[in-house]
Design a protein around this motif. Structure first.
Motif, PDB file in Angstrom:
ATOM      1  N   LYS A  11      18.398 -23.389 -17.120  1.00 47.45           N
ATOM      2  CA  LYS A  11      17.339 -23.223 -16.121  1.00 47.45           C
ATOM      3  C   LYS A  11      15.954 -23.217 -16.775  1.00 47.45           C
ATOM      4  CE  LYS A  11      16.095 -20.896 -11.932  1.00 47.45           C
ATOM      5  NZ  LYS A  11      16.523 -20.048 -10.843  1.00 47.45           N
ATOM      6  N   ALA A  12      15.854 -22.685 -17.986  1.00 47.34           N
ATOM      7  CA  ALA A  12      14.563 -22.639 -18.683  1.00 47.34           C
ATOM      8  C   ALA A  12      13.975 -24.037 -18.871  1.00 47.34           C
ATOM      9  CB  ALA A  12      14.715 -21.938 -20.032  1.00 47.34           C
ATOM     10  N   THR A  13      14.822 -25.025 -19.111  1.00 47.22           N
ATOM     11  CA  THR A  13      14.363 -26.405 -19.254  1.00 47.22           C
ATOM     12  C   THR A  13      13.754 -26.894 -17.951  1.00 47.22           C
ATOM     13  OG1 THR A  13      16.054 -26.891 -20.909  1.00 47.22           O
ATOM     14  CG2 THR A  13      15.102 -28.778 -19.745  1.00 47.22           C
ATOM     15  N   TRP A  14      14.414 -26.616 -16.859  1.00 47.25           N
ATOM     16  CA  TRP A  14      13.940 -27.052 -15.541  1.00 47.25           C
ATOM     17  C   TRP A  14      12.649 -26.337 -15.163  1.00 47.25           C
ATOM     18  CZ3 TRP A  14      15.975 -31.041 -12.757  1.00 47.25           C
ATOM     19  CH2 TRP A  14      17.126 -31.618 -13.296  1.00 47.25           C
ATOM     20  N   GLU A  15      12.561 -25.063 -15.510  1.00 46.64           N
ATOM     21  CA  GLU A  15      11.328 -24.307 -15.233  1.00 46.64           C
ATOM     22  C   GLU A  15      10.168 -24.873 -16.052  1.00 46.64           C
ATOM     23  OE1 GLU A  15      10.716 -22.079 -12.971  1.00 46.64           O
ATOM     24  OE2 GLU A  15      12.741 -21.589 -12.322  1.00 46.64           O
ATOM     25  N   ALA A  16      10.422 -25.173 -17.317  1.00 44.18           N
ATOM     26  CA  ALA A  16       9.369 -25.728 -18.174  1.00 44.18           C
ATOM     27  C   ALA A  16       8.898 -27.073 -17.631  1.00 44.18           C
ATOM     28  CB  ALA A  16       9.874 -25.875 -19.607  1.00 44.18           C
ATOM     29  N   PHE A  17       9.830 -27.913 -17.201  1.00 44.30           N
ATOM     30  CA  PHE A  17       9.476 -29.202 -16.608  1.00 44.30           C
ATOM     31  C   PHE A  17       8.636 -28.992 -15.349  1.00 44.30           C
ATOM     32  CE2 PHE A  17      10.363 -32.521 -13.454  1.00 44.30           C
ATOM     33  CZ  PHE A  17       9.959 -33.641 -14.139  1.00 44.30           C
ATOM     34  N   PHE A  18       9.066 -28.077 -14.497  1.00 45.69           N
ATOM     35  CA  PHE A  18       8.354 -27.803 -13.250  1.00 45.69           C
ATOM     36  C   PHE A  18       6.909 -27.387 -13.516  1.00 45.69           C
ATOM     37  CE2 PHE A  18       6.880 -24.914  -9.948  1.00 45.69           C
ATOM     38  CZ  PHE A  18       7.062 -25.689  -8.808  1.00 45.69           C
ATOM     39  N   TYR A  19       6.722 -26.452 -14.431  1.00 50.73           N
ATOM     40  CA  TYR A  19       5.367 -25.971 -14.699  1.00 50.73           C
ATOM     41  C   TYR A  19       4.516 -27.007 -15.434  1.00 50.73           C
ATOM     42  CZ  TYR A  19       6.694 -21.629 -12.621  1.00 50.73           C
ATOM     43  OH  TYR A  19       7.109 -20.695 -11.703  1.00 50.73           O
ATOM     44  N   TYR A  20       5.143 -27.827 -16.246  1.00 47.31           N
ATOM     45  CA  TYR A  20       4.424 -28.930 -16.893  1.00 47.31           C
ATOM     46  C   TYR A  20       3.866 -29.880 -15.828  1.00 47.31           C
ATOM     47  CZ  TYR A  20       3.709 -33.334 -19.369  1.00 47.31           C
ATOM     48  OH  TYR A  20       3.181 -34.519 -19.842  1.00 47.31           O
ATOM     49  N   ALA A  34      10.093 -29.318  -2.840  1.00 50.19           N
ATOM     50  CA  ALA A  34      11.430 -29.896  -3.022  1.00 50.19           C
ATOM     51  C   ALA A  34      11.951 -29.620  -4.431  1.00 50.19           C
ATOM     52  CB  ALA A  34      11.400 -31.394  -2.737  1.00 50.19           C
ATOM     53  N   TRP A  35      11.090 -29.778  -5.439  1.00 49.55           N
ATOM     54  CA  TRP A  35      11.483 -29.480  -6.820  1.00 49.55           C
ATOM     55  C   TRP A  35      11.765 -27.986  -6.992  1.00 49.55           C
ATOM     56  CZ3 TRP A  35      12.778 -32.108 -11.170  1.00 49.55           C
ATOM     57  CH2 TRP A  35      12.619 -33.490 -11.132  1.00 49.55           C
ATOM     58  N   ARG A  36      10.907 -27.148  -6.425  1.00 44.74           N
ATOM     59  CA  ARG A  36      11.084 -25.702  -6.541  1.00 44.74           C
ATOM     60  C   ARG A  36      12.424 -25.289  -5.937  1.00 44.74           C
ATOM     61  NH1 ARG A  36       9.646 -22.834 -10.113  1.00 44.74           N
ATOM     62  NH2 ARG A  36      11.829 -22.480 -10.071  1.00 44.74           N
ATOM     63  N   ASP A  37      12.751 -25.801  -4.762  1.00 46.62           N
ATOM     64  CA  ASP A  37      14.025 -25.486  -4.112  1.00 46.62           C
ATOM     65  C   ASP A  37      15.205 -25.989  -4.943  1.00 46.62           C
ATOM     66  OD1 ASP A  37      12.591 -24.326  -2.047  1.00 46.62           O
ATOM     67  OD2 ASP A  37      12.851 -26.032  -0.677  1.00 46.62           O
ATOM     68  N   ILE A  39      15.382 -26.437  -8.150  1.00 50.90           N
ATOM     69  CA  ILE A  39      15.540 -25.599  -9.343  1.00 50.90           C
ATOM     70  C   ILE A  39      16.058 -24.215  -8.963  1.00 50.90           C
ATOM     71  CG2 ILE A  39      14.304 -24.458 -11.234  1.00 50.90           C
ATOM     72  CD1 ILE A  39      12.443 -27.002 -11.219  1.00 50.90           C
ATOM     73  N   ASP A  40      15.500 -23.618  -7.926  1.00 48.73           N
ATOM     74  CA  ASP A  40      15.930 -22.277  -7.510  1.00 48.73           C
ATOM     75  C   ASP A  40      17.398 -22.251  -7.099  1.00 48.73           C
ATOM     76  OD1 ASP A  40      13.421 -21.297  -8.036  1.00 48.73           O
ATOM     77  OD2 ASP A  40      12.779 -21.271  -5.932  1.00 48.73           O
ATOM     78  N   GLN A  41      17.870 -23.319  -6.474  1.00 54.48           N
ATOM     79  CA  GLN A  41      19.265 -23.406  -6.050  1.00 54.48           C
ATOM     80  C   GLN A  41      20.190 -23.872  -7.180  1.00 54.48           C
ATOM     81  OE1 GLN A  41      19.136 -26.044  -2.672  1.00 54.48           O
ATOM     82  NE2 GLN A  41      17.720 -24.707  -1.570  1.00 54.48           N
ATOM     83  N   GLU A  42      19.597 -24.187  -8.320  1.00 51.63           N
ATOM     84  CA  GLU A  42      20.332 -24.721  -9.476  1.00 51.63           C
ATOM     85  C   GLU A  42      21.208 -25.904  -9.068  1.00 51.63           C
ATOM     86  OE1 GLU A  42      22.230 -21.298 -11.308  1.00 51.63           O
ATOM     87  OE2 GLU A  42      20.351 -20.782 -12.328  1.00 51.63           O
TER      88      GLU A  42
END
Length: 107
Positions: A11-20, A34-37, A39-42
């Motif tokens: 999940k840390a990879t996806w969070e880093a991508f999202f914030y980038y 859509a991206w936030r959902d 990632i949150d739903q994994e």
């Protein structure tokens, strides 16, 4: 440095991508949500875990013809939908760290 496929499952990879991407302001509000959902739903885990253990095959992409700018010719592009599209975008982002070690004539 860990394996890219292993990183895709974290999940840390996806969070880093999202914030980038959020910092670069490349998304509109709807796409960001859509991206936030996603990632949150994994929602990536089913596919990324299957990729990691070698049991997943990407579906065939959709073929589209788009107009070239200032030309009458068309360009063929191939598009992936949904989760596969998102996963491929994160893989590309993870590959950026290798840009400096890839010879310039490889592109």
């Amino acid at each position: 440095m860990s394996n890219i496929l292993e990183e895709l499952c974290q999940k840390a990879t996806w969070e880093a991508f999202f914030y980038y991407k959020k910092e670069k302001q490349v998304w509109g509000n709807q796409e960001e949500k859509a991206w936030r959902d996603f990632i949150d739903q994994e929602a990536y885990l089913q596919i990324t875990n299957a990729l990691l253990n070698g049991s997943y095959t990407f579906p065939l992409p959709i073929k589209k013809q788009i107009d070239k700018v200032n030309q009458q010719k068309k360009r063929t592009v191939y598009l992936f939908q949904g989760a596969e599209n998102k996963i491929l975008k994160v893989i590309v982002w993870l590959l950026y760290r290798y840009d400096e070690v890839i010879p310039s004539n490889c592109y």
